[in-house]
Scaffold this active site. Structure first.
Site, PDB file in Angstrom:
ATOM      1  CG  ASP A  94      34.353 -17.601  38.544  1.00 24.22           C
ATOM      2  OD1 ASP A  94      34.841 -18.229  39.506  1.00 24.22           O
ATOM      3  OD2 ASP A  94      34.770 -16.466  38.205  1.00 24.22           O
ATOM      4  CD  GLU A 158      40.085 -16.009  40.452  1.00 26.87           C
ATOM      5  OE1 GLU A 158      41.259 -15.662  40.671  1.00 26.87           O
ATOM      6  OE2 GLU A 158      39.646 -16.254  39.299  1.00 26.87           O
TER       7      GLU A 158
END
Length: 225
Positions: A94, A158
């Site tokens: 991400d 994250e």
């Protein structure tokens, strides 16, 4: 006289040089996907983008002949062999929202200029994720004698709190050793902390100059104003 460690180092360097362009192309495959967190959808806890980039990374690993598994679109794993994994490598696919001010290229249109690869996620953390994947591939292709198992864990949340990893470790045990090729790899010994809360205050109206009217710290709560 060349020692065994030096011999392996030269072989590994030669392997990565031979696969350099292929590895860059695979990084670009992931960078082209906008994997910033979106609205949760059925079976896609962080939205379309993170699910799409995870699927692409697992296809990449499958194409290398490595064993993969998708944990409910929270994380994916790639195993080097069938032995119990004694090392977890934590990476994430991400990214934070692209933002404005891009000059060399658009955020999801990766390009190489003067030896540098530009695009959102090339350094944090899609580039390191692909490098770690190729490390597993190299260990397999070179038939390096590893007595333990290694697992690459591909996260998708994250940047927004790592709920993906909490979900994964509710299902699987942590390996005895873990590292993350993120930030200034190989070592970061201090990183900013985080305290998430909401603050408010009121003041009497004051028109004297100079005065602070507003400030903007970005679009995510891990950005320091």
């Amino acid at each position: 006289m060349i020692g065994e460690d030096e011999m392996y180092q030269k072989e590994i360097e030669s392997y990565f040089e031979a696969h350099r362009q292929e590895m860059i192309a695979d990084i670009c495959r992931l960078v082209r996907i906008d994997s910033s967190r979106g609205k949760p959808l059925p079976g896609k806890p962080f939205g379309e983008g993170p699910a799409a980039v995870l699927a692409e990374a697992l296809r990449m690993a499958d194409g290398m002949g490595l064993k993969t598994k998708n944990y409910d679109n929270y994380v994916g794993t790639v195993d080097l062999n069938d032995r119990p994994h004694q090392l977890d490598i934590l990476v994430h696919l991400d990214v934070v929202p692209a933002g404005d001010g891009w000059t060399v290229t658009r955020p999801f249109e990766p390009v190489t200029v003067e030896g540098r690869l530009y695009g959102r996620g090339t350094a944090d953390d899609k580039g390191p994720a692909v490098a770690a994947l190729y490390a597993l591939r190299a260990a397999r292709d070179m038939k390096l004698l590893l007595r333990r198992g290694v697992r690459l864990i591909l996260g998708t949340d994250e940047e927004c709190g790592s709920s993906d990893i909490r979900h994964y470790y509710q299902k699987e045990a942590e390996a005895p050793m873990t590292f993350s090729p993120d930030a200034d790899f190989p070592l970061v010994n201090i990183e900013k902390g985080r305290f998430s809360d909401t603050f408010s205050a009121e003041w009497a109206a004051d028109t004297r100059l100079p005065r602070l009217v507003s400030f903007d710290g970005g679009v995510k709560d891990n950005v320091v104003p």
